[in-house]
Design a protein around this motif. Structure first.
Motif, short mmCIF file in Angstrom:
data_model
loop_
_atom_site.label_atom_id
_atom_site.label_comp_id
_atom_site.label_asym_id
_atom_site.label_seq_id
_atom_site.Cartn_x
_atom_site.Cartn_y
_atom_site.Cartn_z
N GLU A 141 -13.36 23.60 9.13
CA GLU A 141 -14.47 22.96 9.83
C GLU A 141 -15.61 23.96 10.04
OE1 GLU A 141 -11.62 19.79 12.23
OE2 GLU A 141 -12.26 21.64 13.22
N LYS A 142 -15.26 25.18 10.45
CA LYS A 142 -16.29 26.22 10.61
C LYS A 142 -17.03 26.44 9.30
CE LYS A 142 -13.79 28.95 14.05
NZ LYS A 142 -13.10 30.24 14.26
N ASP A 143 -16.26 26.56 8.21
CA ASP A 143 -16.83 26.79 6.88
C ASP A 143 -17.77 25.65 6.48
OD1 ASP A 143 -16.89 28.04 4.12
OD2 ASP A 143 -15.94 26.12 3.64
N ALA A 144 -17.37 24.42 6.73
CA ALA A 144 -18.20 23.27 6.36
C ALA A 144 -19.51 23.27 7.13
CB ALA A 144 -17.43 21.97 6.61
N ILE A 145 -19.44 23.56 8.42
CA ILE A 145 -20.64 23.56 9.25
C ILE A 145 -21.57 24.71 8.84
CG2 ILE A 145 -21.51 23.85 11.60
CD1 ILE A 145 -18.87 22.40 12.51
N LEU A 146 -21.00 25.89 8.65
CA LEU A 146 -21.82 27.06 8.28
C LEU A 146 -22.46 26.91 6.90
CD1 LEU A 146 -19.58 30.00 9.55
CD2 LEU A 146 -21.83 29.31 10.44
N GLY A 147 -21.77 26.24 5.98
CA GLY A 147 -22.26 26.16 4.61
C GLY A 147 -23.05 24.91 4.27
N HIS A 148 -23.23 23.99 5.21
CA HIS A 148 -23.82 22.70 4.86
C HIS A 148 -25.28 22.78 4.44
CE1 HIS A 148 -25.56 22.33 8.97
NE2 HIS A 148 -26.39 21.45 8.40
N MET A 149 -25.97 23.87 4.71
CA MET A 149 -27.37 24.00 4.31
C MET A 149 -27.53 24.80 3.02
SD MET A 149 -29.37 22.22 6.15
CE MET A 149 -30.98 22.91 5.80
N PHE A 150 -26.43 25.01 2.29
CA PHE A 150 -26.53 25.67 0.99
C PHE A 150 -27.59 24.95 0.15
CE2 PHE A 150 -25.24 25.92 -3.47
CZ PHE A 150 -25.26 27.30 -3.64
N PRO A 151 -28.51 25.63 -0.48
CA PRO A 151 -28.59 27.05 -0.79
C PRO A 151 -29.34 27.91 0.23
CG PRO A 151 -30.24 25.90 -2.04
CD PRO A 151 -29.51 24.86 -1.25
N LEU A 152 -29.71 27.38 1.39
CA LEU A 152 -30.35 28.21 2.41
C LEU A 152 -29.36 29.12 3.11
CD1 LEU A 152 -32.75 25.60 4.09
CD2 LEU A 152 -33.20 27.13 2.16
N PRO A 167 -36.15 30.42 11.28
CA PRO A 167 -36.42 29.05 10.87
C PRO A 167 -35.17 28.18 11.00
CG PRO A 167 -36.33 30.47 8.93
CD PRO A 167 -36.18 31.36 10.14
N HIS A 168 -35.39 26.97 11.47
CA HIS A 168 -34.29 26.06 11.81
C HIS A 168 -33.32 25.83 10.65
CE1 HIS A 168 -32.21 22.67 13.63
NE2 HIS A 168 -32.43 22.00 12.52
N GLY A 169 -33.84 25.59 9.45
CA GLY A 169 -32.98 25.29 8.30
C GLY A 169 -31.98 26.39 7.99
N PHE A 170 -32.38 27.62 8.24
CA PHE A 170 -31.50 28.76 7.96
C PHE A 170 -30.56 29.06 9.12
CE2 PHE A 170 -35.11 29.39 5.19
CZ PHE A 170 -34.57 29.91 4.04
N ARG A 171 -31.00 28.79 10.35
CA ARG A 171 -30.28 29.26 11.53
C ARG A 171 -29.42 28.23 12.22
NH1 ARG A 171 -33.14 34.02 13.17
NH2 ARG A 171 -33.55 35.06 11.20
N HIS A 172 -29.75 26.93 12.11
CA HIS A 172 -29.01 25.95 12.90
C HIS A 172 -27.53 25.80 12.53
CE1 HIS A 172 -29.74 22.91 9.73
NE2 HIS A 172 -28.71 22.29 10.25
N PRO A 173 -27.10 26.08 11.29
CA PRO A 173 -25.66 25.95 11.03
C PRO A 173 -24.81 26.87 11.91
CG PRO A 173 -26.86 25.92 8.97
CD PRO A 173 -27.85 26.30 10.04
N ARG A 174 -25.26 28.09 12.13
CA ARG A 174 -24.49 29.01 12.99
C ARG A 174 -24.51 28.53 14.43
NH1 ARG A 174 -21.41 32.90 12.66
NH2 ARG A 174 -21.99 33.32 10.52
N VAL A 175 -25.66 28.08 14.92
CA VAL A 175 -25.75 27.57 16.29
C VAL A 175 -24.82 26.36 16.44
CG1 VAL A 175 -27.27 26.51 18.02
CG2 VAL A 175 -28.10 28.42 16.62
N ALA A 176 -24.86 25.44 15.47
CA ALA A 176 -24.01 24.25 15.51
C ALA A 176 -22.54 24.63 15.50
CB ALA A 176 -24.33 23.33 14.34
N MET A 177 -22.17 25.57 14.65
CA MET A 177 -20.76 25.98 14.56
C MET A 177 -20.30 26.63 15.86
SD MET A 177 -18.38 28.58 14.14
CE MET A 177 -19.36 29.99 13.67
N GLU A 178 -21.11 27.53 16.40
CA GLU A 178 -20.72 28.22 17.64
C GLU A 178 -20.64 27.25 18.82
OE1 GLU A 178 -23.62 31.37 17.87
OE2 GLU A 178 -22.52 32.60 16.39
#
Length: 183
Positions: free
Chosen positions: A113-124, A90-101
């Motif tokens: 910056e990596k941390d901010a992108i990966l964590g922006h969908m917290f709590p997902l 599902p997009h909400g859970f997976r797109h932060p990693r795709v965006a960061m990479e």
């Protein structure tokens, strides 16, 4: 509502221009994020709100890392509404990693910056560890609420004026769905 000093607004524009010239940030103008708001407009809203929160709350996050994180937090470069696209779900859970990479491949990212992108969908997703990440996370939620509220108000006004409100403007409904709506 989220007014920031002119020098902060100018810095967002400068960083955005750099990212557009070196990578594909400008391509995000072609994708809808929330309602009728493009990804490009959304990430600029997030940058502005994150800077506003940083000043208002006295967080003292690194301004340039905060701006880059905000502008790249949804740098996934696909239309997540397109059911025929093979993006991770599902997009909400997976797109932060795709965006960061994708952002790291195009621009190279600092760990914050990596941390901010990966964590922006917290709590997902797991929570961010740094202040820039928390500011981007909060700004993303505020921006999303604002964008969806504006879209919903426009949709309701259109429907009350006798027009048929459409959810998406880029993609039409499949023929079976549109037929069931008419019955």
């Amino acid at each position: 509502m989220f007014r920031i000093p002119e020098q902060d607004q100018q810095r967002i524009v400068e960083v955005s221009r750099q990212l557009c010239s070196r990578g594909q940030l400008g391509q995000t103008r072609e994708y809808i994020q929330h309602g009728h708001t493009t990804v490009y407009t959304h990430v600029h809203h997030v940058a502005r709100i994150a800077l506003w929160l940083n000043r208002r709350l006295g967080v003292k996050a690194d301004r340039d890392r905060l701006i880059r994180s905000a502008l790249l937090h949804d740098y996934f470069l696909y239309d997540w509404h397109d059911r025929n696209h093979r993006h991770p779900r599902p997009h909400g859970f997976r797109h932060p990693r795709v965006a960061m990479e994708t952002a790291h491949a195009h621009y190279g990212l600092h760990d914050r910056e990596k941390d901010a992108i990966l964590g922006h969908m917290f709590p997902l997703t797991p929570p961010p560890r740094h202040r820039e990440g928390w500011l981007v996370t909060a700004a993303d939620k505020l921006s999303t609420f604002q964008e969806l509220s504006a879209w919903w108000r426009k949709k309701v006004r259109s429907a009350s004026a006798g027009g048929r409100a459409r959810i998406r403007r880029k993609h039409s409904l499949p023929s079976s769905a549109s037929q069931s709506d008419q019955s």
